[in-house]
Design a protein around this motif. Structure first.
Motif, PDB file in Angstrom:
ATOM      1  N   LEU A 114      24.982  -8.359 -24.483  1.00 35.84           N
ATOM      2  CA  LEU A 114      25.894  -7.237 -24.330  1.00 35.84           C
ATOM      3  C   LEU A 114      26.601  -6.926 -25.644  1.00 35.84           C
ATOM      4  O   LEU A 114      27.574  -6.191 -25.675  1.00 35.84           O
ATOM      5  CB  LEU A 114      26.926  -7.539 -23.233  1.00 35.84           C
ATOM      6  N   SER A 115      26.109  -7.500 -26.727  1.00 38.82           N
ATOM      7  CA  SER A 115      26.701  -7.225 -28.025  1.00 38.82           C
ATOM      8  C   SER A 115      26.569  -5.745 -28.333  1.00 38.82           C
ATOM      9  O   SER A 115      25.551  -5.123 -28.053  1.00 38.82           O
ATOM     10  CB  SER A 115      26.005  -8.038 -29.120  1.00 38.82           C
ATOM     11  N   SER A 116      27.615  -5.190 -28.897  1.00 41.41           N
ATOM     12  CA  SER A 116      27.573  -3.765 -29.212  1.00 41.41           C
ATOM     13  C   SER A 116      26.606  -3.513 -30.361  1.00 41.41           C
ATOM     14  O   SER A 116      26.414  -4.350 -31.232  1.00 41.41           O
ATOM     15  CB  SER A 116      28.970  -3.268 -29.602  1.00 41.41           C
ATOM     16  N   PRO A 155      21.322   3.528 -30.811  1.00 42.79           N
ATOM     17  CA  PRO A 155      19.941   3.229 -30.414  1.00 42.79           C
ATOM     18  C   PRO A 155      18.969   3.497 -31.560  1.00 42.79           C
ATOM     19  O   PRO A 155      19.177   4.411 -32.356  1.00 42.79           O
ATOM     20  CB  PRO A 155      19.701   4.202 -29.247  1.00 42.79           C
ATOM     21  N   PHE A 156      17.915   2.697 -31.630  1.00 44.49           N
ATOM     22  CA  PHE A 156      16.923   2.912 -32.686  1.00 44.49           C
ATOM     23  C   PHE A 156      15.674   3.615 -32.164  1.00 44.49           C
ATOM     24  O   PHE A 156      14.815   4.018 -32.947  1.00 44.49           O
ATOM     25  CB  PHE A 156      16.538   1.590 -33.363  1.00 44.49           C
ATOM     26  N   PHE A 183      11.423  -4.792 -23.554  1.00 40.69           N
ATOM     27  CA  PHE A 183      11.301  -4.886 -25.006  1.00 40.69           C
ATOM     28  C   PHE A 183      12.281  -5.893 -25.609  1.00 40.69           C
ATOM     29  O   PHE A 183      12.432  -5.953 -26.828  1.00 40.69           O
ATOM     30  CB  PHE A 183      11.499  -3.512 -25.640  1.00 40.69           C
ATOM     31  N   ASP A 184      12.961  -6.658 -24.763  1.00 39.23           N
ATOM     32  CA  ASP A 184      13.876  -7.711 -25.208  1.00 39.23           C
ATOM     33  C   ASP A 184      14.867  -7.192 -26.248  1.00 39.23           C
ATOM     34  O   ASP A 184      14.984  -7.726 -27.349  1.00 39.23           O
ATOM     35  CB  ASP A 184      13.089  -8.901 -25.766  1.00 39.23           C
ATOM     36  N   SER A 197      20.633  -0.633 -27.476  1.00 36.61           N
ATOM     37  CA  SER A 197      19.674  -0.496 -28.572  1.00 36.61           C
ATOM     38  C   SER A 197      18.650   0.600 -28.299  1.00 36.61           C
ATOM     39  O   SER A 197      18.021   1.112 -29.231  1.00 36.61           O
ATOM     40  CB  SER A 197      18.941  -1.815 -28.819  1.00 36.61           C
ATOM     41  N   LEU A 198      18.454   0.923 -27.019  1.00 40.46           N
ATOM     42  CA  LEU A 198      17.485   1.946 -26.643  1.00 40.46           C
ATOM     43  C   LEU A 198      18.196   3.079 -25.898  1.00 40.46           C
ATOM     44  O   LEU A 198      19.117   2.843 -25.119  1.00 40.46           O
ATOM     45  CB  LEU A 198      16.398   1.359 -25.738  1.00 40.46           C
ATOM     46  N   TYR A 199      17.745   4.291 -26.145  1.00 36.62           N
ATOM     47  CA  TYR A 199      18.215   5.453 -25.400  1.00 36.62           C
ATOM     48  C   TYR A 199      17.195   5.660 -24.290  1.00 36.62           C
ATOM     49  O   TYR A 199      16.068   6.084 -24.546  1.00 36.62           O
ATOM     50  CB  TYR A 199      18.290   6.659 -26.326  1.00 36.62           C
TER      51      TYR A 199
END
Length: 218
Positions: free
Chosen positions: A41-43, A47-48, A65-66, A71-73
């Motif tokens: 849950l780290s900020s 997203p990449f 995708f671990d 990190s993902l939209y």
């Protein structure tokens, strides 16, 4: 100015490498007997990559995708179809978050594709108008695949796999051309739309276009 032009934006090559590596980690965890994969849950800064996937996909994209939360939209819709609201959502991802990679992920055990197959084979579509609006976006792209079964020994599993792949290709192609703005970014090599599929039983993700490219350059 759209943040896709931001020099800090992650390139498609790096984004896809991170997704492939993350999926390999997920599969390693699964083979090791883990029932769940912890998502940090780290900020994150932003997203990449953006992922368009099916609503009934059994594994959330962040887990598949671990990747850390945020990190993902992620955009999820039945049958990973592309409608105006989906295009608009992904335009936000590109313009406001600087995302340069969109991955359209399909899976074989898709309820919307199953409903579309039933519509083609039996003429019995979903009961509601809104559900039919979903299958009507799928049937034109899988109809030729379904009709092949009448003249071949194509089994149910292979049929669904081929239908899923045809639907993913159609969704990715629709995204590439549904918006003049997105299309211009793709032509300028500022944005990449990639097709992917994953096996429901193993969680392994493959990127057919990347596999084909490697084979062509071997």
């Amino acid at each position: 100015m759209p943040r896709t032009w931001d020099q800090r934006s992650v390139s498609p090559e790096v984004a896809l490498s991170q997704l492939r590596d993350g999926n390999a980690r997920f599969c390693d965890h699964a083979r090791g007997g883990s029932q769940t994969v912890a998502v940090s849950l780290s900020s994150t800064d932003r997203p990449f990559a953006a992922v368009l996937s099916c609503s009934d996909a059994p594994i959330p994209p962040e887990v598949l995708f671990d990747q850390q939360a945020g990190s993902l939209y992620v955009v999820q819709v039945a049958g990973n179809i592309v409608a105006p609201s989906i295009v608009g959502s992904l335009e936000f991802a590109v313009s406001q978050m600087g995302i340069r990679t969109i991955v359209v992920v399909g899976h074989a055990r898709c309820a919307a594709i199953e409903a579309a197959i039933t519509t083609i084979e039996r003429g019995a579509g979903p009961e509601t108008r809104n559900a039919r609006a979903v299958t009507e976006r799928i049937t034109p792209h899988i109809e030729s695949t379904i009709l092949v079964r009448s003249s071949s020994s194509l089994g149910d599993s292979e049929l669904r796999l081929r239908a899923m792949r045809a639907n993913v290709r159609a969704s990715a192609d629709h995204l590439r051309h549904a918006s003049r703005w997105l299309e211009d970014l793709i032509c300028a090599d500022r944005l990449c739309v990639v097709e992917a599929e994953y096996a429901d039983d193993t969680g392994v993700v493959t990127f057919p276009e990347l596999v084909a490219d490697r084979a062509a350059n071997a």
